[in-house]
Design a protein around this motif. Structure first.
Motif, mmCIF file in Angstrom:
data_model
loop_
_atom_site.group_PDB
_atom_site.id
_atom_site.type_symbol
_atom_site.label_atom_id
_atom_site.label_comp_id
_atom_site.label_asym_id
_atom_site.label_seq_id
_atom_site.Cartn_x
_atom_site.Cartn_y
_atom_site.Cartn_z
ATOM 1 N N THR A 294 0.835 -1.191 0.000
ATOM 2 C CA THR A 294 0.000 0.000 0.000
ATOM 3 C C THR A 294 0.874 1.245 0.000
ATOM 4 O OG1 THR A 294 -0.098 0.027 2.413
ATOM 5 C CG2 THR A 294 -1.831 -1.182 1.248
ATOM 6 N N PHE A 295 0.338 2.299 -0.560
ATOM 7 C CA PHE A 295 1.055 3.557 -0.593
ATOM 8 C C PHE A 295 0.030 4.670 -0.765
ATOM 9 C CE2 PHE A 295 0.397 4.158 -5.099
ATOM 10 C CZ PHE A 295 0.261 2.855 -5.563
ATOM 11 N N LYS A 296 0.427 5.871 -0.421
ATOM 12 C CA LYS A 296 -0.472 7.008 -0.567
ATOM 13 C C LYS A 296 -0.400 7.517 -1.992
ATOM 14 C CE LYS A 296 -1.595 11.501 1.458
ATOM 15 N NZ LYS A 296 -1.204 12.516 2.468
ATOM 16 N N ARG A 297 -1.572 7.629 -2.612
ATOM 17 C CA ARG A 297 -1.602 8.090 -4.001
ATOM 18 C C ARG A 297 -1.186 9.550 -4.088
ATOM 19 N NH1 ARG A 297 -6.927 7.267 -7.435
ATOM 20 N NH2 ARG A 297 -5.957 5.257 -7.752
ATOM 21 N N HIS A 298 -0.318 9.837 -5.045
ATOM 22 C CA HIS A 298 0.092 11.216 -5.301
ATOM 23 C C HIS A 298 -1.118 11.990 -5.841
ATOM 24 C CE1 HIS A 298 2.322 14.621 -6.842
ATOM 25 N NE2 HIS A 298 3.447 14.127 -6.352
ATOM 26 N N PRO A 299 -1.364 13.193 -5.340
ATOM 27 C CA PRO A 299 -2.525 13.956 -5.818
ATOM 28 C C PRO A 299 -2.484 14.227 -7.316
ATOM 29 C CG PRO A 299 -1.086 15.313 -4.436
ATOM 30 C CD PRO A 299 -0.648 13.899 -4.264
ATOM 31 N N ALA A 300 -1.300 14.249 -7.909
ATOM 32 C CA ALA A 300 -1.205 14.475 -9.351
ATOM 33 C C ALA A 300 -1.865 13.343 -10.124
ATOM 34 C CB ALA A 300 0.257 14.622 -9.765
ATOM 35 N N VAL A 301 -1.805 12.119 -9.589
ATOM 36 C CA VAL A 301 -2.433 10.984 -10.273
ATOM 37 C C VAL A 301 -3.944 11.164 -10.283
ATOM 38 C CG1 VAL A 301 -2.798 8.491 -10.225
ATOM 39 C CG2 VAL A 301 -0.532 9.439 -9.725
ATOM 40 N N LEU B 37 1.511 12.512 -22.871
ATOM 41 C CA LEU B 37 2.056 12.479 -21.519
ATOM 42 C C LEU B 37 2.562 13.857 -21.118
ATOM 43 C CD1 LEU B 37 2.773 10.903 -19.002
ATOM 44 C CD2 LEU B 37 4.912 10.200 -20.118
ATOM 45 N N ASP B 38 3.176 14.574 -22.062
ATOM 46 C CA ASP B 38 3.672 15.919 -21.770
ATOM 47 C C ASP B 38 2.548 16.869 -21.373
ATOM 48 O OD1 ASP B 38 6.260 15.172 -22.263
ATOM 49 O OD2 ASP B 38 6.330 15.976 -24.299
ATOM 50 N N ALA C 108 2.383 18.698 -17.782
ATOM 51 C CA ALA C 108 2.299 20.157 -17.667
ATOM 52 C C ALA C 108 1.122 20.574 -16.798
ATOM 53 C CB ALA C 108 2.177 20.777 -19.057
ATOM 54 N N ALA C 109 0.009 19.819 -16.893
ATOM 55 C CA ALA C 109 -1.183 20.166 -16.116
ATOM 56 C C ALA C 109 -0.960 20.012 -14.619
ATOM 57 C CB ALA C 109 -2.362 19.303 -16.556
ATOM 58 N N VAL C 110 -0.048 19.103 -14.243
ATOM 59 C CA VAL C 110 0.204 18.873 -12.808
ATOM 60 C C VAL C 110 1.602 19.331 -12.402
ATOM 61 C CG1 VAL C 110 -1.453 16.993 -12.634
ATOM 62 C CG2 VAL C 110 0.913 16.476 -13.272
ATOM 63 N N THR C 111 2.289 20.025 -13.322
ATOM 64 C CA THR C 111 3.635 20.588 -13.098
ATOM 65 C C THR C 111 4.616 19.553 -12.540
ATOM 66 O OG1 THR C 111 3.062 21.426 -10.878
ATOM 67 C CG2 THR C 111 2.707 22.916 -12.760
ATOM 68 N N LEU C 112 4.682 18.422 -13.242
ATOM 69 C CA LEU C 112 5.633 17.369 -12.898
ATOM 70 C C LEU C 112 6.412 16.982 -14.142
ATOM 71 C CD1 LEU C 112 3.630 14.889 -10.623
ATOM 72 C CD2 LEU C 112 5.380 16.515 -9.907
ATOM 73 N N ASP C 113 7.589 16.400 -13.950
ATOM 74 C CA ASP C 113 8.341 15.824 -15.052
ATOM 75 C C ASP C 113 7.542 14.662 -15.644
ATOM 76 O OD1 ASP C 113 10.995 15.236 -16.514
ATOM 77 O OD2 ASP C 113 10.527 13.338 -15.510
ATOM 78 N N ALA C 114 7.530 14.559 -16.973
ATOM 79 C CA ALA C 114 6.715 13.543 -17.632
ATOM 80 C C ALA C 114 7.117 12.127 -17.232
ATOM 81 C CB ALA C 114 6.803 13.712 -19.155
ATOM 82 N N ALA C 115 8.413 11.862 -17.169
ATOM 83 C CA ALA C 115 8.864 10.521 -16.807
ATOM 84 C C ALA C 115 8.449 10.169 -15.380
ATOM 85 C CB ALA C 115 10.378 10.411 -16.961
ATOM 86 N N ILE D 16 4.738 7.296 -11.333
ATOM 87 C CA ILE D 16 3.815 7.280 -10.202
ATOM 88 C C ILE D 16 2.401 6.902 -10.649
ATOM 89 C CG2 ILE D 16 5.186 8.913 -8.871
ATOM 90 C CD1 ILE D 16 3.135 11.085 -9.565
ATOM 91 N N PHE D 17 2.053 7.219 -11.893
ATOM 92 C CA PHE D 17 0.737 6.842 -12.409
ATOM 93 C C PHE D 17 0.654 5.323 -12.532
ATOM 94 C CE2 PHE D 17 -2.737 6.227 -15.303
ATOM 95 C CZ PHE D 17 -3.582 7.312 -15.119
#
Length: 281
Positions: free
Chosen positions: A173-180, A197-198, A202-209, A214-215
């Motif tokens: 188990t793990f805590k889901r990242h809010p960006a997901v 993916l880009d 961009a919508a969640v201001t994270l690196d695509a990789a 995490i997704f």
């Protein structure tokens, strides 16, 4: 021609449906526009899907995403308990189920894995299967009363899912990242958009990789694989419930090239759009 079982015709406005059957005849190939869990009890029979045919045993748990097809054959006193869940509800009042890793694995991730054609077969011990069948019978009895209050229905569903989840090998188990969660909402709100993916990153201001990693950790699929499954399920509903031309349906869900649409839909459902519509007639 095999039929499509429709939520609007079977659920009577409820979010879940339960029924226990004893099969001694074949059940022809059919599809659904909802999620189905079939818990197998005592008896004999074989299960047929796009992946082939296999014997059934007490303790099998078959999960089918919308658009997947299956059939039963060679049945002799085979107990099959069906717990069906509204696709609409899974995107609305039941969306919170996805926050529980074992429920997410059972209802979303495993049937949507590449090569699964929307079907996954898990196995629990016979005691857990019997408990789950008893819980589905209680759900069925409650629905028959005509007083299917939301809280009681949710309680029955939680009991069934809890029994099956407890009987399976737990995942970390793990805590889901809010960006997901944000990306899931974006994809489900507009699956026809030409997402990259880009764009999501961009919508969640994270690196695509990093977003991709995490997704996948959270859902079991890459963002674009999840999008493809979502599009296929939306296309299956349109093929079964509308007279729109097949090419138009492909464009409606985000696959405007008819050849590409046919190839992706067959990869995910095991049938071409034409075959699926014919089976849904």
């Amino acid at each position: 021609m095999p039929e499509t079982l429709h939520e609007h015709a079977l659920f009577a406005g409820n979010s879940v449906l339960g029924a226990v059957h004893t099969l001694s005849d074949a059940v022809p190939a059919h599809t659904h526009d909802f999620v189905e869990l079939a818990v197998i009890g005592p008896g004999e029979g074989r299960h047929l899907t796009s992946s082939g045919e296999r014997p059934l045993q007490h303790g099998d748990v078959i999960v089918l995403r919308p658009g997947a097809w299956h059939a039963f054959t060679g049945c002799t006193d085979l107990t099959v308990a069906n717990c069906c869940v509204s696709t609409r509800a899974l995107h609305a009042e039941l969306a919170g189920l996805r926050e529980f890793p074992e429920y997410r694995r059972l209802l979303w991730t495993e049937p949507s894995a590449p090569g699964s054609y929307g079907v996954h077969v898990a196995t629990v011990d016979s005691v857990a299967a019997t408990d789950a069948i008893t819980a589905i019978a209680a759900l069925e009895a409650h629905l028959r009363t005509g007083t299917a209050a939301w809280g009681r229905l949710l309680g029955h569903l939680a009991t069934v899912l809890g029994i099956l989840a407890d009987a399976r090998t737990p995942t970390a188990t793990f805590k889901r990242h809010p960006a997901v969660a944000t990306c899931l909402a974006l994809l489900e709100a507009d699956p026809a958009n030409a997402w990259r993916l880009d764009d999501l990153a961009a919508a969640v201001t994270l690196d695509a990789a990093y977003l991709g990693r995490i997704f996948r950790k959270s859902t079991g699929l890459s963002p674009l694989d999840y999008l493809a499954r979502l599009r296929a399920e939306r296309a299956a509903a349109l093929l079964a419930n509308s007279d729109l031309p097949i090419a138009r349906i492909g464009a409606e869900v985000g696959w405007p090239d008819p050849t590409y649409f046919a190839r992706r839909f067959r990869t995910l459902s095991g049938l071409t759009p034409t075959e699926y519509r014919q089976r849904s007639s």
